[in-house]
Design a protein around this motif. Structure first.
Motif, short mmCIF file in Angstrom:
data_model
loop_
_atom_site.label_atom_id
_atom_site.label_comp_id
_atom_site.label_asym_id
_atom_site.label_seq_id
_atom_site.Cartn_x
_atom_site.Cartn_y
_atom_site.Cartn_z
N ARG A 5 14.60 -70.37 -68.54
CA ARG A 5 13.85 -71.11 -69.56
C ARG A 5 14.37 -72.55 -69.58
N ILE A 6 13.54 -73.46 -70.05
CA ILE A 6 13.91 -74.87 -70.11
C ILE A 6 13.91 -75.33 -71.55
N CYS A 7 15.01 -75.93 -71.99
CA CYS A 7 15.12 -76.46 -73.35
C CYS A 7 15.11 -77.97 -73.29
N THR A 8 14.27 -78.58 -74.11
CA THR A 8 14.16 -80.04 -74.18
C THR A 8 14.48 -80.51 -75.58
N VAL A 9 15.30 -81.54 -75.69
CA VAL A 9 15.57 -82.13 -77.01
C VAL A 9 14.32 -82.92 -77.40
N PHE A 10 13.61 -82.42 -78.40
CA PHE A 10 12.35 -83.03 -78.83
C PHE A 10 12.60 -84.14 -79.84
N ASP A 11 13.58 -83.93 -80.72
CA ASP A 11 13.91 -84.94 -81.73
C ASP A 11 15.31 -84.67 -82.25
N SER A 12 16.14 -85.70 -82.31
CA SER A 12 17.50 -85.56 -82.81
C SER A 12 18.06 -86.93 -83.14
N PRO A 13 18.85 -87.04 -84.22
CA PRO A 13 19.47 -88.34 -84.55
C PRO A 13 20.64 -88.70 -83.65
N THR A 14 21.17 -87.71 -82.92
CA THR A 14 22.36 -87.96 -82.09
C THR A 14 22.19 -87.59 -80.62
N LEU A 15 21.37 -86.59 -80.33
CA LEU A 15 21.25 -86.10 -78.96
C LEU A 15 20.22 -86.90 -78.16
N ALA A 16 20.55 -87.16 -76.90
CA ALA A 16 19.61 -87.88 -76.03
C ALA A 16 18.50 -86.94 -75.59
N GLU A 17 17.34 -87.49 -75.31
CA GLU A 17 16.23 -86.68 -74.82
C GLU A 17 16.54 -86.25 -73.39
N ALA A 18 16.75 -84.95 -73.22
CA ALA A 18 17.10 -84.41 -71.91
C ALA A 18 16.72 -82.95 -71.84
N ASP A 19 16.86 -82.36 -70.65
CA ASP A 19 16.52 -80.95 -70.43
C ASP A 19 17.76 -80.18 -70.02
N ALA A 20 17.71 -78.88 -70.24
CA ALA A 20 18.75 -77.97 -69.75
C ALA A 20 18.10 -76.62 -69.48
N GLN A 21 18.57 -75.96 -68.45
CA GLN A 21 18.05 -74.63 -68.12
C GLN A 21 19.01 -73.55 -68.57
N PHE A 22 18.45 -72.45 -69.02
CA PHE A 22 19.23 -71.27 -69.39
C PHE A 22 18.40 -70.05 -69.02
N ALA A 23 18.99 -68.88 -69.19
CA ALA A 23 18.28 -67.65 -68.84
C ALA A 23 18.34 -66.68 -70.01
N VAL A 24 17.36 -65.79 -70.06
CA VAL A 24 17.31 -64.73 -71.07
C VAL A 24 17.60 -63.41 -70.35
N GLY A 25 18.68 -62.74 -70.75
CA GLY A 25 19.06 -61.50 -70.11
C GLY A 25 19.16 -60.36 -71.11
N ASN A 26 19.63 -59.22 -70.63
CA ASN A 26 19.79 -58.06 -71.50
C ASN A 26 20.87 -58.25 -72.55
N GLN A 27 21.75 -59.22 -72.30
CA GLN A 27 22.84 -59.48 -73.25
C GLN A 27 22.70 -60.87 -73.86
N GLY A 28 21.46 -61.25 -74.15
CA GLY A 28 21.19 -62.49 -74.85
C GLY A 28 21.04 -63.69 -73.93
N ILE A 29 21.33 -64.87 -74.49
CA ILE A 29 21.19 -66.12 -73.76
C ILE A 29 22.38 -66.30 -72.83
N CYS A 30 22.11 -66.68 -71.57
CA CYS A 30 23.18 -66.87 -70.59
C CYS A 30 22.81 -68.03 -69.68
N ASP A 31 23.64 -68.31 -68.70
CA ASP A 31 23.40 -69.40 -67.78
C ASP A 31 22.21 -69.09 -66.86
N ALA A 32 21.53 -70.14 -66.45
CA ALA A 32 20.35 -70.00 -65.59
C ALA A 32 20.74 -69.40 -64.23
N THR A 33 19.82 -68.66 -63.67
CA THR A 33 20.03 -68.08 -62.33
C THR A 33 19.28 -68.88 -61.29
N ASP A 34 19.77 -68.87 -60.08
CA ASP A 34 19.13 -69.62 -58.99
C ASP A 34 17.83 -68.94 -58.55
#
Length: 347
Positions: A318-347
Protein backbone atom coordinates in the motif's frame (compact mmCIF):
# COMPACT_ATOMS: atom_id res chain seq x y z
CA UNK A 1 0.12 15.21 24.53
CA UNK A 2 1.79 12.43 26.41
CA UNK A 3 5.17 13.45 27.70
CA UNK A 4 8.30 11.54 28.63
CA UNK A 5 10.50 12.86 31.38
CA UNK A 6 13.45 11.65 33.32
CA UNK A 7 12.53 9.97 36.58
CA UNK A 8 14.43 11.77 39.34
CA UNK A 9 15.39 9.68 42.31
CA UNK A 10 14.39 11.16 45.60
CA UNK A 11 16.07 10.04 48.78
CA UNK A 12 18.06 6.85 48.45
CA UNK A 13 19.96 6.07 45.28
CA UNK A 14 18.92 2.93 43.40
CA UNK A 15 21.51 0.64 41.86
CA UNK A 16 20.97 -1.14 38.52
CA UNK A 17 23.49 -3.97 38.20
CA UNK A 18 27.20 -3.45 38.17
CA UNK A 19 27.14 -0.61 35.65
CA UNK A 20 25.73 1.80 38.22
CA UNK A 21 22.61 3.90 38.20
CA UNK A 22 20.53 4.32 35.07
CA UNK A 23 17.75 6.75 34.41
CA UNK A 24 14.27 5.36 33.91
CA UNK A 25 11.83 6.83 31.43
CA UNK A 26 8.27 7.31 32.53
CA UNK A 27 5.22 8.97 31.04
CA UNK A 28 3.60 11.79 32.97
CA UNK A 29 -0.08 12.63 32.63
CA UNK A 30 -0.99 16.29 32.48
CA UNK A 31 -4.66 16.13 33.45
CA UNK A 32 -6.18 16.54 36.92
CA UNK A 33 -9.35 14.73 38.01
CA UNK A 34 -12.32 16.65 39.39
CA UNK A 35 -11.74 15.15 42.83
CA UNK A 36 -9.15 17.89 43.32
CA UNK A 37 -12.00 20.42 43.46
CA UNK A 38 -13.19 19.07 46.81
CA UNK A 39 -10.07 20.50 48.41
CA UNK A 40 -11.21 23.93 47.22
CA UNK A 41 -14.72 23.80 48.63
CA UNK A 42 -16.68 22.32 45.70
CA UNK A 43 -19.32 19.86 46.91
CA UNK A 44 -19.10 16.19 45.91
CA UNK A 45 -22.68 16.42 44.64
CA UNK A 46 -21.69 19.16 42.17
CA UNK A 47 -18.69 17.12 41.01
CA UNK A 48 -21.00 14.15 40.36
CA UNK A 49 -23.24 16.40 38.25
CA UNK A 50 -20.24 17.52 36.19
CA UNK A 51 -19.19 13.89 35.71
CA UNK A 52 -22.67 12.98 34.50
CA UNK A 53 -22.49 15.80 31.97
CA UNK A 54 -19.20 14.49 30.55
CA UNK A 55 -16.71 16.66 32.45
CA UNK A 56 -14.15 14.43 34.18
CA UNK A 57 -11.05 16.62 34.45
CA UNK A 58 -10.13 20.10 35.65
CA UNK A 59 -8.97 20.82 32.10
CA UNK A 60 -12.37 19.95 30.61
CA UNK A 61 -14.02 22.52 32.87
CA UNK A 62 -11.35 25.13 32.15
CA UNK A 63 -11.69 24.69 28.38
CA UNK A 64 -15.51 24.72 28.37
CA UNK A 65 -17.47 27.91 27.80
CA UNK A 66 -19.64 29.45 30.50
CA UNK A 67 -22.69 28.77 28.33
CA UNK A 68 -21.90 25.05 28.07
CA UNK A 69 -21.29 24.72 31.81
CA UNK A 70 -24.56 26.54 32.55
CA UNK A 71 -26.38 23.78 30.67
CA UNK A 72 -25.31 21.21 33.28
CA UNK A 73 -28.38 20.30 35.34
CA UNK A 74 -28.17 21.47 38.94
CA UNK A 75 -25.24 23.87 38.42
CA UNK A 76 -26.31 27.50 38.87
CA UNK A 77 -24.71 30.42 37.04
CA UNK A 78 -23.09 31.58 40.29
CA UNK A 79 -21.49 28.15 40.75
CA UNK A 80 -20.31 28.20 37.13
CA UNK A 81 -18.53 31.51 37.65
CA UNK A 82 -16.96 30.21 40.86
CA UNK A 83 -15.79 27.09 39.04
CA UNK A 84 -14.30 29.08 36.17
CA UNK A 85 -12.37 31.34 38.56
CA UNK A 86 -11.09 28.32 40.46
CA UNK A 87 -9.94 26.20 37.51
CA UNK A 88 -8.33 29.22 35.86
CA UNK A 89 -5.77 29.21 38.67
CA UNK A 90 -5.19 25.45 38.29
CA UNK A 91 -4.77 25.17 34.52
CA UNK A 92 -2.16 27.23 32.61
CA UNK A 93 -3.99 29.00 29.80
CA UNK A 94 -1.78 32.06 29.31
CA UNK A 95 0.86 32.82 26.69
CA UNK A 96 4.19 31.00 26.71
CA UNK A 97 7.31 31.46 24.66
CA UNK A 98 8.01 29.58 21.44
CA UNK A 99 11.06 28.10 23.19
CA UNK A 100 8.81 26.53 25.83
CA UNK A 101 6.47 25.24 23.12
CA UNK A 102 9.48 23.64 21.38
CA UNK A 103 10.48 21.87 24.59
CA UNK A 104 6.93 20.53 24.90
CA UNK A 105 7.14 19.19 21.34
CA UNK A 106 10.45 17.46 22.09
CA UNK A 107 8.80 15.55 24.92
CA UNK A 108 6.00 14.27 22.66
CA UNK A 109 5.56 10.51 22.29
CA UNK A 110 4.88 8.88 18.90
CA UNK A 111 3.32 5.47 18.26
CA UNK A 112 5.01 3.14 15.80
CA UNK A 113 2.89 1.91 12.90
CA UNK A 114 4.74 -1.38 12.54
CA UNK A 115 6.42 -0.28 9.30
CA UNK A 116 9.88 1.30 9.28
CA UNK A 117 9.26 3.34 6.11
CA UNK A 118 5.87 4.56 7.31
CA UNK A 119 7.39 5.63 10.64
CA UNK A 120 10.07 7.56 8.74
CA UNK A 121 7.38 9.33 6.70
CA UNK A 122 5.60 10.32 9.92
CA UNK A 123 8.90 11.28 11.61
CA UNK A 124 8.61 8.64 14.30
CA UNK A 125 5.01 7.48 14.04
CA UNK A 126 1.52 8.68 14.93
CA UNK A 127 1.86 11.58 17.34
CA UNK A 128 -0.04 11.82 20.60
CA UNK A 129 -2.07 14.86 21.62
CA UNK A 130 -3.61 15.46 18.19
CA UNK A 131 -5.94 13.99 15.56
CA UNK A 132 -4.54 11.91 12.71
CA UNK A 133 -6.96 11.13 9.88
CA UNK A 134 -6.38 8.40 7.33
CA UNK A 135 -8.61 8.03 4.28
CA UNK A 136 -8.72 5.90 1.16
CA UNK A 137 -10.76 3.38 -0.77
CA UNK A 138 -11.75 0.00 0.62
CA UNK A 139 -8.93 -2.53 1.16
CA UNK A 140 -6.19 0.07 1.48
CA UNK A 141 -5.24 -0.85 5.06
CA UNK A 142 -7.12 1.73 7.13
CA UNK A 143 -8.65 -0.75 9.61
CA UNK A 144 -5.47 -2.85 9.74
CA UNK A 145 -3.52 0.26 10.73
CA UNK A 146 -6.05 0.89 13.52
CA UNK A 147 -5.61 -2.67 14.82
CA UNK A 148 -1.81 -2.45 14.73
CA UNK A 149 -1.77 0.83 16.68
CA UNK A 150 -4.01 -0.70 19.37
CA UNK A 151 -1.17 -3.11 20.13
CA UNK A 152 1.89 -0.91 19.57
CA UNK A 153 0.57 1.82 21.87
CA UNK A 154 0.95 -0.63 24.76
CA UNK A 155 4.66 -1.17 24.18
CA UNK A 156 7.47 0.61 26.01
CA UNK A 157 8.38 4.13 24.90
CA UNK A 158 11.81 2.91 23.82
CA UNK A 159 10.11 0.40 21.50
CA UNK A 160 7.84 2.96 19.86
CA UNK A 161 4.86 2.72 22.20
CA UNK A 162 3.37 4.88 24.94
CA UNK A 163 2.77 2.29 27.67
CA UNK A 164 -0.96 2.96 27.61
CA UNK A 165 -4.24 1.27 26.79
CA UNK A 166 -6.46 1.82 23.75
CA UNK A 167 -10.12 2.62 23.08
CA UNK A 168 -11.68 1.45 19.80
CA UNK A 169 -15.01 2.85 18.57
CA UNK A 170 -16.23 0.76 15.63
CA UNK A 171 -18.95 2.16 13.36
CA UNK A 172 -18.70 -0.33 10.49
CA UNK A 173 -18.45 -3.69 12.26
CA UNK A 174 -14.88 -4.35 11.09
CA UNK A 175 -13.18 -4.80 14.49
CA UNK A 176 -11.55 -8.25 14.78
CA UNK A 177 -10.02 -9.29 18.15
CA UNK A 178 -8.30 -12.25 16.48
CA UNK A 179 -6.21 -9.79 14.46
CA UNK A 180 -5.06 -8.10 17.70
CA UNK A 181 -4.06 -11.54 18.99
CA UNK A 182 -1.82 -12.15 15.94
CA UNK A 183 -0.30 -8.65 16.09
CA UNK A 184 0.50 -9.04 19.80
CA UNK A 185 2.30 -12.33 19.10
CA UNK A 186 4.34 -10.61 16.38
CA UNK A 187 5.63 -8.02 18.86
CA UNK A 188 6.34 -10.60 21.57
CA UNK A 189 3.50 -9.50 23.83
CA UNK A 190 1.07 -11.63 25.82
CA UNK A 191 -2.03 -11.70 23.53
CA UNK A 192 -4.46 -12.06 26.45
CA UNK A 193 -3.02 -9.01 28.21
CA UNK A 194 -3.00 -7.03 24.95
CA UNK A 195 -6.70 -7.75 24.36
CA UNK A 196 -7.58 -6.83 27.95
CA UNK A 197 -5.96 -3.44 27.38
CA UNK A 198 -8.26 -2.54 24.49
CA UNK A 199 -11.74 -1.18 25.31
CA UNK A 200 -14.12 -1.78 22.38
CA UNK A 201 -17.57 -0.39 21.59
CA UNK A 202 -19.81 -0.71 18.53
CA UNK A 203 -21.55 2.55 17.59
CA UNK A 204 -24.97 2.05 15.98
CA UNK A 205 -25.87 5.63 15.02
CA UNK A 206 -24.31 9.08 15.08
CA UNK A 207 -25.99 10.00 18.39
CA UNK A 208 -24.67 6.83 20.01
CA UNK A 209 -21.25 7.67 18.59
CA UNK A 210 -21.34 11.01 20.45
CA UNK A 211 -22.42 9.30 23.67
CA UNK A 212 -19.51 6.87 23.43
CA UNK A 213 -17.10 9.82 23.57
CA UNK A 214 -18.52 10.75 26.98
CA UNK A 215 -17.94 7.19 28.16
CA UNK A 216 -14.44 7.27 26.69
CA UNK A 217 -13.64 10.42 28.69
CA UNK A 218 -14.83 8.70 31.88
CA UNK A 219 -12.70 5.63 31.15
CA UNK A 220 -9.59 7.64 30.31
CA UNK A 221 -9.82 9.61 33.56
CA UNK A 222 -9.48 6.34 35.52
CA UNK A 223 -6.40 4.83 33.87
CA UNK A 224 -3.55 5.57 31.47
CA UNK A 225 -4.67 5.49 27.85
CA UNK A 226 -2.54 6.26 24.83
CA UNK A 227 -4.87 5.81 21.84
CA UNK A 228 -8.45 6.51 20.78
CA UNK A 229 -9.54 4.97 17.47
CA UNK A 230 -12.74 5.83 15.59
CA UNK A 231 -13.23 3.58 12.55
CA UNK A 232 -14.86 5.24 10.71
CA UNK A 233 -15.56 8.73 12.04
CA UNK A 234 -17.87 9.72 9.18
CA UNK A 235 -19.76 6.56 8.12
CA UNK A 236 -22.75 6.98 10.44
CA UNK A 237 -23.09 10.71 9.78
CA UNK A 238 -23.09 9.88 6.10
CA UNK A 239 -26.06 7.51 6.45
CA UNK A 240 -28.01 9.30 9.22
CA UNK A 241 -28.11 12.57 7.28
CA UNK A 242 -28.95 12.25 3.58
CA UNK A 243 -29.58 14.76 0.83
CA UNK A 244 -28.69 18.42 0.53
CA UNK A 245 -31.50 19.40 2.88
CA UNK A 246 -29.72 17.73 5.82
CA UNK A 247 -26.18 18.59 4.77
CA UNK A 248 -25.95 21.64 7.05
CA UNK A 249 -27.18 19.68 10.07
CA UNK A 250 -24.79 16.83 9.29
CA UNK A 251 -21.79 19.13 9.12
CA UNK A 252 -22.78 20.85 12.36
CA UNK A 253 -23.10 17.54 14.23
CA UNK A 254 -19.86 16.27 12.74
CA UNK A 255 -18.11 19.46 13.85
CA UNK A 256 -19.32 18.87 17.42
CA UNK A 257 -18.03 15.30 17.32
CA UNK A 258 -14.62 16.36 16.02
CA UNK A 259 -14.41 19.12 18.62
CA UNK A 260 -14.92 16.51 21.35
CA UNK A 261 -12.15 14.38 19.81
CA UNK A 262 -9.81 17.38 19.85
CA UNK A 263 -10.70 18.02 23.47
CA UNK A 264 -9.91 14.43 24.45
CA UNK A 265 -6.60 14.51 22.58
CA UNK A 266 -5.51 17.67 24.37
CA UNK A 267 -6.80 16.77 27.84
CA UNK A 268 -5.57 13.19 28.09
CA UNK A 269 -2.63 13.40 25.68
CA UNK A 270 -3.87 10.45 23.65
CA UNK A 271 -3.32 9.90 19.95
CA UNK A 272 -6.71 10.20 18.25
CA UNK A 273 -6.68 8.11 15.07
CA UNK A 274 -9.73 8.31 12.81
CA UNK A 275 -10.51 6.75 9.45
CA UNK A 276 -12.52 8.43 6.74
CA UNK A 277 -14.29 7.23 3.63
CA UNK A 278 -13.87 8.67 0.15
CA UNK A 279 -16.30 9.61 -2.57
CA UNK A 280 -15.85 9.92 -6.32
CA UNK A 281 -15.11 13.50 -7.28
CA UNK A 282 -17.48 14.46 -10.11
CA UNK A 283 -15.39 17.56 -10.81
CA UNK A 284 -12.23 15.50 -11.31
CA UNK A 285 -10.92 14.46 -14.67
CA UNK A 286 -11.65 10.84 -15.56
CA UNK A 287 -7.98 10.32 -16.41
CA UNK A 288 -6.72 11.81 -13.12
CA UNK A 289 -4.42 9.68 -10.97
CA UNK A 290 -6.90 9.70 -8.08
CA UNK A 291 -10.40 10.99 -8.79
CA UNK A 292 -11.64 10.49 -5.22
CA UNK A 293 -11.78 12.89 -2.30
CA UNK A 294 -12.40 12.39 1.45
CA UNK A 295 -15.91 13.13 2.66
CA UNK A 296 -16.66 15.64 5.40
CA UNK A 297 -15.49 18.71 3.52
CA UNK A 298 -13.69 21.54 5.28
CA UNK A 299 -15.07 20.56 8.69
CA UNK A 300 -12.96 17.41 9.01
CA UNK A 301 -10.08 18.94 7.04
CA UNK A 302 -9.62 21.70 9.62
CA UNK A 303 -10.16 19.44 12.63
CA UNK A 304 -7.49 16.89 11.66
CA UNK A 305 -3.89 17.84 12.44
CA UNK A 306 -2.40 15.26 10.08
CA UNK A 307 -4.20 13.81 7.05
CA UNK A 308 -2.92 10.69 5.29
CA UNK A 309 -4.14 9.25 2.00
CA UNK A 310 -3.85 5.49 1.42
CA UNK A 311 -4.02 3.79 -1.95
CA UNK A 312 -3.36 0.34 -3.31
CA UNK A 313 0.01 -0.77 -4.65
CA UNK A 314 1.26 -4.06 -6.06
CA UNK A 315 0.00 -7.18 -4.30
CA UNK A 316 -0.29 -6.55 -0.57
CA UNK A 317 1.68 -3.31 -0.76
CA UNK A 318 0.00 0.00 0.00
CA UNK A 319 1.11 3.59 -0.54
CA UNK A 320 0.68 6.30 2.11
CA UNK A 321 0.83 9.96 1.10
CA UNK A 322 0.98 12.92 3.47
CA UNK A 323 -2.09 14.85 2.31
CA UNK A 324 -1.93 17.66 4.87
CA UNK A 325 0.27 18.31 7.90
CA UNK A 326 1.71 21.34 9.72
CA UNK A 327 5.10 19.63 10.10
CA UNK A 328 5.43 16.71 7.67
CA UNK A 329 6.60 17.20 4.09
CA UNK A 330 4.41 15.96 1.26
CA UNK A 331 5.90 12.57 0.44
CA UNK A 332 5.06 8.90 -0.09
CA UNK A 333 5.96 5.70 1.72
CA UNK A 334 5.18 2.08 0.98
CA UNK A 335 4.05 -0.50 3.50
CA UNK A 336 2.35 -3.87 3.41
CA UNK A 337 -0.73 -5.41 5.02
CA UNK A 338 -0.10 -8.90 6.38
CA UNK A 339 -1.65 -11.45 8.70
CA UNK A 340 0.07 -9.73 11.62
CA UNK A 341 -0.94 -6.17 10.83
CA UNK A 342 1.03 -3.40 9.15
CA UNK A 343 4.59 -4.32 8.14
CA UNK A 344 7.32 -3.31 5.71
CA UNK A 345 6.60 -3.41 1.99
CA UNK A 346 7.55 -6.51 0.02
CA UNK A 347 9.41 -6.50 -3.28
Amino acid sequence: MMEVQQYEEQGEQQQYGETGAEEEMEITVNYQTLDCLQEHGIAANDIAKLNDAGYHTIESVAHATVRKLSEVKGISEAKVMKLKDLVKSMVPMDFKTAADALEDRKAMVSLTTGSVELDKLLEGGVETGSITEVFGEFRTGKTQLCHTLCVTCQMAVTDGGAEGKAIYIDTEGTFRPARLHAIAERFGMDPEVALENVAYARAHNSEHQMELLKLAAAIMSQDRYALLVVDSATALFRTDYTGRGELSERQMQMAQFLRQLTRLAEEFGVAVFITNQVVANPDGMSFAKDATKPIGGNIIAHASTTRLRLRKGRGENRICTVFDSPTLAEADAQFAVGNQGICDATD
